[in-house]
Write a protein that holds these residues in place. Structure first.
Motif, PDB file in Angstrom:
ATOM      1  N   GLN A   1       0.880  -1.223   0.078  1.00 42.53           N
ATOM      2  CA  GLN A   1      -0.174   0.128  -0.158  1.00 42.53           C
ATOM      3  C   GLN A   1       0.842   1.195  -0.054  1.00 42.53           C
TER       4      GLN A   1
ATOM      5  N   MET B   1      -5.968  -0.622  -4.192  1.00 43.36           N
ATOM      6  CA  MET B   1      -5.302  -0.923  -5.555  1.00 43.36           C
ATOM      7  C   MET B   1      -4.410  -2.052  -5.529  1.00 43.36           C
TER       8      MET B   1
ATOM      9  N   ILE C   1       2.614   1.777  -3.414  1.00 51.88           N
ATOM     10  CA  ILE C   1       1.765   2.211  -4.484  1.00 51.88           C
ATOM     11  C   ILE C   1       1.569   3.671  -4.164  1.00 51.88           C
ATOM     12  N   LEU C   2       1.537   4.238  -2.791  1.00 48.79           N
ATOM     13  CA  LEU C   2       1.229   5.587  -2.443  1.00 48.79           C
ATOM     14  C   LEU C   2       2.317   6.336  -2.847  1.00 48.79           C
TER      15      LEU C   2
ATOM     16  N   TYR D   1      -3.863   7.179   0.635  1.00 46.10           N
ATOM     17  CA  TYR D   1      -3.822   6.022   1.310  1.00 46.10           C
ATOM     18  C   TYR D   1      -4.878   4.997   1.286  1.00 46.10           C
TER      19      TYR D   1
ATOM     20  N   CYS E   1      -5.188   3.535  -2.303  1.00 47.50           N
ATOM     21  CA  CYS E   1      -4.066   2.782  -2.424  1.00 47.50           C
ATOM     22  C   CYS E   1      -4.294   1.422  -1.644  1.00 47.50           C
ATOM     23  N   CYS E   2      -5.171   1.267  -0.617  1.00 44.77           N
ATOM     24  CA  CYS E   2      -5.409   0.064   0.092  1.00 44.77           C
ATOM     25  C   CYS E   2      -6.374  -0.829  -0.807  1.00 44.77           C
TER      26      CYS E   2
ATOM     27  N   LEU F   1       2.532   0.837 -10.235  1.00 45.62           N
ATOM     28  CA  LEU F   1       2.698   1.889  -9.343  1.00 45.62           C
ATOM     29  C   LEU F   1       3.570   1.440  -8.459  1.00 45.62           C
TER      30      LEU F   1
ATOM     31  N   ILE G   1       2.569   6.686  -6.786  1.00 48.51           N
ATOM     32  CA  ILE G   1       1.467   7.839  -7.041  1.00 48.51           C
ATOM     33  C   ILE G   1       2.406   9.331  -6.847  1.00 48.51           C
TER      34      ILE G   1
END
Length: 310
Positions: free
Chosen positions: A8, A239, A11-12, A233, A236-237, A244, A15
């Motif tokens: 997570q 995704m 990914i954050l 966030y 993202c949880c 990413l 981005i």
């Protein structure tokens, strides 16, 4: 659970680093620029604070130096090379070299972040030794307000110490986010999207000027930045983007190399080939990202030490 949580945050960061690239590719201070600058740097300090672990001081300083200052020196060498290339392209006009100047091309251009992060982590290493939460909170908030006073009086400290005092608070908030297990709290998707919309509307109406490198920010920056960070966030949880995630993992390389590639590769290309501005920005980001990912793969295979990987 640990792997999911790391994904997570990767990914954050993925981005975040792509937004950094767009922020540097867009000219002027329009709405999109303000939206990105309102939170993109606090996001990285927040993420770093989340994973902060209190270790023996000497060991932790050595680790931070390897992970931040060695890449900084590597990117300095890249920028020195780029300065010679730009000198040739501009018929002898080279970027200026002044080690104490925060706008110096070679030492701080785009990689100021690594210097600032090292100072923030160094500050927090000492603060975390205090066995009193209240005092730690007071010191972090006090640093933030002291930095705001410096900005208000147009006082700058060298080596981004003033910016580090500002970002220290976001580093601390990231640590609290972990220790209080806020990362386990979930918002419905409509709530996260709603927060993004509220943030965008506020930025559109208020047009806050934020530039962490110059230590320029409104007094309400913590609220301004944490809202989109928290919302992203939550998104993202949900995704599962491998792309990413990978961008987040290699965000250090992207941070250090994207702007030199903009200057040395993309700018000459788009000076000769004319595209509509929006397409030019998109192509600049996409092509640069591809180049950086290829370079990172080569570095990690043959010389990972250049990025502090031993």
């Amino acid at each position: 659970m640990k792997t999911i949580r790391l994904n997570q945050f990767d990914i954050l960061k993925g981005i975040g680093i792509i937004l950094v690239m767009f922020g540097h590719a867009i000219l002027g201070n329009g709405l999109i620029h303000n939206l990105i600058y309102g939170f993109h740097m606090p996001l990285f300090f927040f993420c770093s604070g989340f994973f902060f672990k209190d270790k023996p001081l000497k060991e932790s300083i050595i680790k931070d130096a390897k992970g931040l200052l060695i890449p900084w020196m590597t990117f300095c060498c890249v920028l020195i090379l780029c300065s010679f290339i730009l000198q040739i392209l501009s018929n002898g006009l080279s970027p200026q070299f002044h080690p104490l100047d925060e706008n110096c091309y070679i030492l701080y251009y785009t990689i100021w972040f690594l210097v600032c992060m090292f100072i923030v982590r160094l500050f927090y290493r000492f603060i975390s030794k205090i066995n009193n939460r209240l005092i730690i909170n007071i010191l972090c908030w006090g640093g933030y307000f002291f930095s705001f006073i410096l900005q208000y009086n147009n006082i700058n400290f060298p080596f981004f110490i003033d910016s580090a005092l500002t970002m220290l608070l976001f580093f601390h908030i990231g640590k609290i986010f972990n220790s209080q297990e806020y990362y386990k709290k979930k918002l419905p998707m409509w709530g996260a999207i709603g927060l993004v919309i509220v943030y965008a509307l506020f930025v559109w109406l208020a047009a806050p000027l934020v530039n962490i490198k110059e230590n320029c920010f409104p007094i309400y920056l913590p609220v301004l930045s944490i809202i989109p960070i928290w919302a992203l966030y939550q998104i993202c949880c949900r995704m599962k983007s491998v792309f990413l995630l990978h961008c987040g993992v290699v965000s250090l390389t992207i941070m250090g190399l994207h702007h030199p590639i903009y200057d040395v590769v993309m700018a000459p290309i788009f000076n000769r080939i004319i595209f509509p501005y929006s397409i030019e920005v998109m192509l600049t980001v996409v092509l640069t990202l591809i180049i950086v990912l290829i370079i990172n793969k080569i570095i990690m295979k043959y010389a990972p030490c250049l990025l502090g990987k031993f």
